[in-house]
Design a protein around this motif. Structure first.
Motif, PDB file in Angstrom:
ATOM      1  N   GLY A 319       0.777  -1.239   0.000  1.00 43.79           N
ATOM      2  CA  GLY A 319       0.000   0.000   0.000  1.00 43.79           C
ATOM      3  C   GLY A 319       0.798   1.272   0.000  1.00 43.79           C
ATOM      4  O   GLY A 319       0.281   2.329  -0.380  1.00 43.79           O
ATOM      5  N   GLY A 320       2.064   1.241   0.438  1.00 45.46           N
ATOM      6  CA  GLY A 320       2.851   2.455   0.533  1.00 45.46           C
ATOM      7  C   GLY A 320       2.539   3.208   1.816  1.00 45.46           C
ATOM      8  O   GLY A 320       1.545   2.929   2.501  1.00 45.46           O
ATOM      9  N   PHE A 321       3.388   4.186   2.128  1.00 44.64           N
ATOM     10  CA  PHE A 321       3.238   4.913   3.389  1.00 44.64           C
ATOM     11  C   PHE A 321       1.917   5.666   3.470  1.00 44.64           C
ATOM     12  O   PHE A 321       1.260   5.670   4.518  1.00 44.64           O
ATOM     13  N   ARG A 322       1.501   6.317   2.384  1.00 46.87           N
ATOM     14  CA  ARG A 322       0.297   7.144   2.454  1.00 46.87           C
ATOM     15  C   ARG A 322      -0.939   6.313   2.786  1.00 46.87           C
ATOM     16  O   ARG A 322      -1.686   6.632   3.720  1.00 46.87           O
ATOM     17  N   VAL A 323      -1.164   5.249   2.043  1.00 49.29           N
ATOM     18  CA  VAL A 323      -2.361   4.424   2.251  1.00 49.29           C
ATOM     19  C   VAL A 323      -2.340   3.776   3.634  1.00 49.29           C
ATOM     20  O   VAL A 323      -3.343   3.791   4.370  1.00 49.29           O
ATOM     21  N   SER A 368       5.303   2.354  10.879  1.00 51.48           N
ATOM     22  CA  SER A 368       5.314   3.056   9.592  1.00 51.48           C
ATOM     23  C   SER A 368       5.743   4.511   9.763  1.00 51.48           C
ATOM     24  O   SER A 368       6.578   5.019   9.002  1.00 51.48           O
ATOM     25  N   ALA A 369       5.180   5.202  10.756  1.00 53.95           N
ATOM     26  CA  ALA A 369       5.510   6.616  10.959  1.00 53.95           C
ATOM     27  C   ALA A 369       6.972   6.790  11.361  1.00 53.95           C
ATOM     28  O   ALA A 369       7.646   7.716  10.882  1.00 53.95           O
ATOM     29  N   ASN A 370       7.492   5.917  12.226  1.00 52.51           N
ATOM     30  CA  ASN A 370       8.893   6.017  12.641  1.00 52.51           C
ATOM     31  C   ASN A 370       9.843   5.773  11.481  1.00 52.51           C
ATOM     32  O   ASN A 370      10.908   6.387  11.398  1.00 52.51           O
ATOM     33  N   ALA A 371       9.475   4.869  10.582  1.00 49.01           N
ATOM     34  CA  ALA A 371      10.305   4.631   9.399  1.00 49.01           C
ATOM     35  C   ALA A 371      10.220   5.808   8.434  1.00 49.01           C
ATOM     36  O   ALA A 371      11.220   6.198   7.814  1.00 49.01           O
ATOM     37  N   LEU A 372       9.034   6.415   8.303  1.00 49.52           N
ATOM     38  CA  LEU A 372       8.864   7.545   7.394  1.00 49.52           C
ATOM     39  C   LEU A 372       9.684   8.756   7.842  1.00 49.52           C
ATOM     40  O   LEU A 372      10.108   9.565   7.004  1.00 49.52           O
ATOM     41  N   VAL A 373       9.914   8.897   9.141  1.00 49.02           N
ATOM     42  CA  VAL A 373      10.736   9.999   9.642  1.00 49.02           C
ATOM     43  C   VAL A 373      12.080  10.048   8.928  1.00 49.02           C
ATOM     44  O   VAL A 373      12.589  11.118   8.563  1.00 49.02           O
ATOM     45  N   PHE A 374      12.673   8.873   8.682  1.00 51.08           N
ATOM     46  CA  PHE A 374      14.023   8.802   8.102  1.00 51.08           C
ATOM     47  C   PHE A 374      14.019   8.428   6.615  1.00 51.08           C
ATOM     48  O   PHE A 374      15.085   8.372   5.998  1.00 51.08           O
ATOM     49  N   ALA A 375      12.840   8.177   6.048  1.00 48.74           N
ATOM     50  CA  ALA A 375      12.761   7.582   4.713  1.00 48.74           C
ATOM     51  C   ALA A 375      13.402   8.432   3.627  1.00 48.74           C
ATOM     52  O   ALA A 375      13.984   7.900   2.677  1.00 48.74           O
ATOM     53  N   PRO A 447       2.059   9.155  -3.741  1.00 48.06           N
ATOM     54  CA  PRO A 447       2.089   7.689  -3.598  1.00 48.06           C
ATOM     55  C   PRO A 447       3.502   7.132  -3.452  1.00 48.06           C
ATOM     56  O   PRO A 447       3.703   6.107  -2.806  1.00 48.06           O
ATOM     57  N   GLU A 448       4.486   7.819  -4.046  1.00 48.53           N
ATOM     58  CA  GLU A 448       5.856   7.302  -4.016  1.00 48.53           C
ATOM     59  C   GLU A 448       6.644   7.746  -2.788  1.00 48.53           C
ATOM     60  O   GLU A 448       7.841   7.458  -2.667  1.00 48.53           O
ATOM     61  N   ALA A 449       6.005   8.434  -1.838  1.00 47.42           N
ATOM     62  CA  ALA A 449       6.722   8.925  -0.651  1.00 47.42           C
ATOM     63  C   ALA A 449       7.386   7.762   0.087  1.00 47.42           C
ATOM     64  O   ALA A 449       6.745   6.770   0.412  1.00 47.42           O
ATOM     65  N   GLY A 450       8.690   7.897   0.322  1.00 44.03           N
ATOM     66  CA  GLY A 450       9.430   6.880   1.053  1.00 44.03           C
ATOM     67  C   GLY A 450       9.505   5.539   0.362  1.00 44.03           C
ATOM     68  O   GLY A 450       9.686   4.508   1.023  1.00 44.03           O
ATOM     69  N   SER A 451       9.390   5.525  -0.970  1.00 49.13           N
ATOM     70  CA  SER A 451       9.320   4.252  -1.691  1.00 49.13           C
ATOM     71  C   SER A 451      10.600   3.425  -1.552  1.00 49.13           C
ATOM     72  O   SER A 451      10.568   2.196  -1.632  1.00 49.13           O
ATOM     73  N   SER A 454       9.755   1.623   1.697  1.00 48.41           N
ATOM     74  CA  SER A 454       8.572   0.753   1.663  1.00 48.41           C
ATOM     75  C   SER A 454       8.628  -0.287   0.557  1.00 48.41           C
ATOM     76  O   SER A 454       8.057  -1.368   0.678  1.00 48.41           O
ATOM     77  N   GLY A 455       9.314   0.046  -0.564  1.00 47.09           N
ATOM     78  CA  GLY A 455       9.341  -0.862  -1.708  1.00 47.09           C
ATOM     79  C   GLY A 455       8.051  -0.850  -2.504  1.00 47.09           C
ATOM     80  O   GLY A 455       7.853  -1.668  -3.403  1.00 47.09           O
ATOM     81  N   HIS A 456       7.166   0.119  -2.241  1.00 47.70           N
ATOM     82  CA  HIS A 456       5.841   0.132  -2.862  1.00 47.70           C
ATOM     83  C   HIS A 456       5.890   0.423  -4.362  1.00 47.70           C
ATOM     84  O   HIS A 456       5.325  -0.330  -5.163  1.00 47.70           O
ATOM     85  N   ILE A 457       6.575   1.493  -4.756  1.00 51.65           N
ATOM     86  CA  ILE A 457       6.602   1.883  -6.162  1.00 51.65           C
ATOM     87  C   ILE A 457       7.341   0.856  -7.001  1.00 51.65           C
ATOM     88  O   ILE A 457       6.972   0.551  -8.125  1.00 51.65           O
ATOM     89  N   LYS A 458       8.401   0.287  -6.419  1.00 54.38           N
ATOM     90  CA  LYS A 458       9.161  -0.738  -7.138  1.00 54.38           C
ATOM     91  C   LYS A 458       8.257  -1.900  -7.504  1.00 54.38           C
ATOM     92  O   LYS A 458       8.270  -2.417  -8.611  1.00 54.38           O
TER      93      LYS A 458
END
Length: 471
Positions: A319-323, A368-375, A447-451, A454-458
């Motif tokens: 889903g990625g960070f946003r979803v 998820s939020a803690n990982a996004l801090v540094f993403a 949608p690609e934030a922190g991809s 997360s590996g979402h866009i890949k």
């Protein structure tokens, strides 16, 4: 990924998080032993939180100047010394000062431990590694009260603190072997003015909110201290934007992913921070359960937090960070609102199921939020990011407890009756709405934030790729 590294950090963080609440159910026994009242002894709870607020802002600078590994090991040592001092305290002053010393060590352990993990683990494995730190952060405060009550009842309150000694010494030994030696970062002189303003601001807010929610002192003292904290914070913001190298670099908020993670995380923690205060109180005051029984019930959410460790990576990849963060915010808020439906006749198994689901959602959000801090930040910015995140966490949790306590006090004042079910229903619904509002900062993320993390866009690009000709 070497699982030994995050496991060592997780044990140290669990020890620190648990000690923030472990004395809550042991206050009467400790107070009787050192010759004071349980209400007055709540100052020991506050002194620990104030110490965290004062010294967290300088943790990033210390890690860069002296090395993250060295600072982390010294922090554990200071925490252990504070634990020993607590166990041997024989007066209110000695106990409060010992808790303050414990807080000095704890202030360095959490942000520096997270910094070690970020610098040691490839970004692609950050979510999986961060789950190891999120679980103890959620379980620690929940496990503290029942564990403290059990140890005090069947052994002695002194062992609440002495148990930290062997764990801490083992942590110092293992971290010396397992944690990598990072090169020291180039740092300028300490921003002393910024440190003073930031410490006064954070400690003023935490102390004031704690006094308001735990009235060991007159409420006017809490209100005045909160005002002082707000003023100091405002002056610090002005100072930080004019200083080339501030103690906390607020320019990181220009990064959208970092800004969303901090703001969304703070909103969510305000709601979630009230639950460990409201739920046991409702179980005891309204449902008539003992402190130990209520502690065992609330501990059910720990199983959800542990289960999340196995799904966070897959959820973010799909889903990625946003979803994921929008969904976790809304569903997490809804799970808090469900607490308002509990009654004294609700079967305990239903309460346990709800709390397990709530724990899973909260753990998914924080991982998820803690990982996004540094993403989307580099390693050079990681120390500042970790410090700002830890400071925001302490203030928002204190605000959550104050909000929950304030709603109960206001309800009792308006109705002119003792605390009843209606007051708790209102409190749970309000803090649930606050948690759900955390979705708003994440809605603006692309949608690609922190991809990379997360590996979402890949994954999406792989799915959308056209098939080779001839197939």
């Amino acid at each position: 990924m070497n699982r030994t590294l995050p496991l060592i950090l997780a044990v140290a963080l669990f020890m620190e998080q648990m000690d923030s609440t472990v004395i809550a159910t042991s206050l009467p026994a400790i107070a009787a032993d050192i010759g004071t009242s349980p209400v007055t002894l709540k100052l020991a709870l506050t002194s620990y939180l104030v110490s965290l607020a004062i010294f967290i802002p300088i943790s990033g600078f210390m890690a860069d100047r002296f090395g993250a590994k060295k600072v982390f090991r010294i922090a554990i040592a200071v925490f252990v010394l504070g634990s020993i001092a607590c166990a041997f305290s024989n007066s209110l002053a000695a106990f409060v000062l010992s808790r303050f010393l414990q807080g000095m060590g704890g202030a360095m352990m959490t942000p520096v431990g997270r910094l070690v993990l970020v610098r040691a683990v490839p970004r692609e494995q950050l979510v999986k590694a961060m789950a190891w730190l999120t679980v103890p952060a959620l379980i620690g405060p929940i496990a503290g009260p029942p564990l403290g009550g059990f140890v005090t009842t069947y052994f002695s309150w002194h062992w609440i603190f002495l148990i930290n000694v062997p764990i801490g010494l083992l942590g110092i030994l293992l971290s010396g072997y397992v944690l990598p030696d990072f090169a020291r970062e180039e740092t300028g002189p300490l921003d002393l003015s910024g440190f003073l303003l930031c410490s006064i601001g954070a400690s003023g807010l935490v102390f004031g909110l704690s006094v308001i929610s735990l009235p060991a002192l007159p409420p006017i003292v809490g209100v005045a201290t909160v005002v002082l904290g707000v003023l100091a914070t405002a002056f610090y913001i002005r100072h930080a934007l004019r200083t080339p190298a501030p103690i906390l670099n607020l320019r990181l908020f220009a990064n959208r992913a970092f800004r969303s993670a901090i703001l969304g995380g703070a909103l969510f923690r305000i709601g979630v921070g009230a639950v460990p205060f409201l739920l046991p109180l409702m179980f005891q005051v309204v449902f008539g359960l003992t402190p130990f029984q209520s502690g065992l019930l609330t501990f059910a959410s720990a199983f959800g937090a542990i289960a999340m460790k196995f799904i966070a990576t897959t959820a973010l990849r799909l889903g990625g960070f946003r979803v994921v963060l929008v969904a976790a915010s809304v569903l997490g808020g809804a799970s808090i609102a469900v607490n308002a439906l509990f009654t004294p006749t609700t079967p305990h198994w239903i309460i346990i199921v709800v709390l397990i689901g709530s724990g899973l959602l909260r753990s998914l959000f924080f991982t998820s939020a803690n990982a996004l801090v540094f993403a989307e930040l580099g390693d050079r910015e990681a120390s500042q990011a970790s410090t700002i995140s830890a400071a925001a966490q302490q203030v928002s949790i204190a605000l959550g407890v104050a909000v929950g306590g304030g709603i109960l006090e206001m309800s009792a004042f308006i109705t002119g009756t003792e605390l009843g079910m209606d007051a708790f229903v209102s409190a749970f619904l309000i803090v649930a709405a606050l948690s759900a509002l955390a979705a708003i900062p994440f809605l603006s993320l692309p949608p690609e934030a922190g991809s990379r993390v997360s590996g979402h866009i890949k994954r999406r690009n792989t799915v959308d790729a056209p098939a080779p000709a001839g197939e």
